[in-house]
Design an enzyme around this catalytic site. Sequence first.
Site, mmCIF file in Angstrom:
data_model
loop_
_atom_site.group_PDB
_atom_site.id
_atom_site.type_symbol
_atom_site.label_atom_id
_atom_site.label_comp_id
_atom_site.label_asym_id
_atom_site.label_seq_id
_atom_site.Cartn_x
_atom_site.Cartn_y
_atom_site.Cartn_z
ATOM 1 C CE LYS A 121 12.893 37.546 -32.509
ATOM 2 N NZ LYS A 121 12.883 38.223 -31.351
ATOM 3 C CE LYS A 203 15.748 30.857 -29.993
ATOM 4 N NZ LYS A 203 15.911 32.321 -29.906
ATOM 5 C CE LYS A 206 9.722 33.643 -24.458
ATOM 6 N NZ LYS A 206 10.016 34.975 -24.369
HETATM 7 P P1 TYM Z 1 14.823 36.288 -24.797
HETATM 8 O O1 TYM Z 1 13.962 36.908 -24.055
HETATM 9 O O2 TYM Z 1 14.488 35.807 -26.225
HETATM 10 O O3 TYM Z 1 15.578 35.168 -24.292
HETATM 11 C C1 TYM Z 1 15.793 35.416 -22.999
HETATM 12 C C2 TYM Z 1 17.400 34.724 -22.710
HETATM 13 O O4 TYM Z 1 17.381 33.240 -22.900
HETATM 14 C C3 TYM Z 1 18.293 33.036 -23.827
HETATM 15 N N1 TYM Z 1 17.377 31.604 -24.393
HETATM 16 C C4 TYM Z 1 17.889 30.687 -24.786
HETATM 17 N N2 TYM Z 1 19.200 29.916 -24.416
HETATM 18 C C5 TYM Z 1 19.312 28.713 -24.909
HETATM 19 N N3 TYM Z 1 18.649 27.835 -25.618
HETATM 20 C C6 TYM Z 1 17.412 28.374 -26.015
HETATM 21 N N4 TYM Z 1 16.466 27.830 -26.633
HETATM 22 C C7 TYM Z 1 17.056 29.781 -25.669
HETATM 23 N N5 TYM Z 1 15.942 30.646 -25.871
HETATM 24 C C8 TYM Z 1 16.351 31.796 -25.189
HETATM 25 C C9 TYM Z 1 18.419 33.986 -24.586
HETATM 26 O O5 TYM Z 1 19.649 33.772 -25.435
HETATM 27 C C10 TYM Z 1 18.448 35.022 -23.691
HETATM 28 O O6 TYM Z 1 19.641 35.240 -23.081
HETATM 29 N N6 TYM Z 1 17.027 40.357 -26.649
HETATM 30 C C11 TYM Z 1 16.971 39.517 -25.680
HETATM 31 C C12 TYM Z 1 16.405 40.364 -24.403
HETATM 32 C C13 TYM Z 1 17.470 41.358 -23.938
HETATM 33 C C14 TYM Z 1 18.600 41.420 -23.382
HETATM 34 C C15 TYM Z 1 19.096 42.943 -23.004
HETATM 35 C C16 TYM Z 1 19.804 40.417 -22.983
HETATM 36 C C17 TYM Z 1 16.966 42.928 -24.168
HETATM 37 N N7 TYM Z 1 17.981 43.582 -23.630
HETATM 38 C C18 TYM Z 1 20.216 43.409 -22.704
HETATM 39 C C19 TYM Z 1 20.784 40.822 -22.652
HETATM 40 C C20 TYM Z 1 21.240 41.975 -22.239
HETATM 41 C C21 TYM Z 1 15.971 38.511 -26.012
HETATM 42 O O7 TYM Z 1 15.036 38.576 -26.815
HETATM 43 O O8 TYM Z 1 15.920 37.264 -25.038
#
Ligand code: TYM
Length: 338
Positions: A121, A203, A206
């Site tokens: 990032k 990946k 968004k």
């Molecule tokens: P975020 O919001 O980017 O994504 C949410 C969840 O979706 C999964 N994910 C994917 N899995 C497979 N293929 C993809 N292309 C894909 N894109 C997203 C992510 O792995 C995630 O599980 N940091 C985290 C949010 C968070 C969190 C937490 C998660 C904040 N606190 C505590 C678990 C526990 C995030 O940015 O996810």
Amino acid sequence: MTDTVAQTEKKPVIFSGMQPSGALTLGSYMGALQNWVNLSDAYDCYYCIVDLHAITSRQEPAELRRRCLDQIAQYIACGLDPAKSTLFIQSHVPAHAELSWILNCYTMFGELSRMTQFKDKSTRNTDNINAGLFTYPVLMTADILLYQAELVPVGDDQRQHVELARDVANRFNGIYGDVFTLPKSFIPEEGARIMSLADSTRKMSKSEPAGGCIYLMDKPEVILKSFKRAVTDSGGDVRYDQAEKPGVSNLMTIYSVATGKSYDAIEAEFSGLGYGAFKTAVGESVVELFRPIREKAEALLADKAYLVSVYTDAADHAARAANKTLRKVYKKIGFVAK
Ligand code: TYM
């Protein structure tokens, strides 16, 4: 989700979250959300909309507010029952920010420097490498540890963050005794890393250009068009081979997760039919998977008062669990009780 239920059943705890930095995607559904639903009967689940995390990149305030409501509706529409799972908004529970500060003092600069998401990032957004982006995994650690979560269902890209949470918990417990449960990630065998339809080396996220990313709330015609344009590979056969055929393999994973069919069955189904028929079938499977979710989410969004009541009750419930851990931490550290 009521206290009496949580107290009498004493199920192991799950915590997970998603950022309201955009609409939910096919990747986040297959990598995480689907498992949230599957695990929700066996665990005491805290599923969060992590708005504190989302502001590590600039958000338009009205949009951010709207997306939080949308996301609650989508969580429920996917099959999460607010009577069983705690569906809440992170900023409604101040303990997340409080524990995060404390854990900053138990997390090493070197550890955070090694986080691949930070490296990615900060390379991509050179105009806004803020301190929050760097300490983001500490806030995530606080999220997880506050609820004494054993399991964290996430996609593959969050594996390193959950490992850090476990390391920090271990370090803290080593100093103060058993304060935190050690969490483990729960990553699906299939669907842990859904790739962009426009570029199978990236990946699905968004930040992908239109067509590369499918959203839960996309209309059927948009989904079908994106799949028809999806990149494939040379040769015309539908065969799972990540190294040689990353585009086709990604589509096979999507089709497999959407329909429950094995890779062998998919190869047999499309033998000799070519990519065109295959891409149409994958698109249609996703349309059918998302149709009931989109319709339910749209219906829920018409009843704002209900959605507000869900996240308000859930925040109270979450705060009680979180504050219990926070008080214990304060005491262990040596803060004077009020
Ligand atoms: P975020 O919001 O980017 O994504 C949410 C969840 O979706 C999964 N994910 C994917 N899995 C497979 N293929 C993809 N292309 C894909 N894109 C997203 C992510 O792995 C995630 O599980 N940091 C985290 C949010 C968070 C969190 C937490 C998660 C904040 N606190 C505590 C678990 C526990 C995030 O940015 O996810």
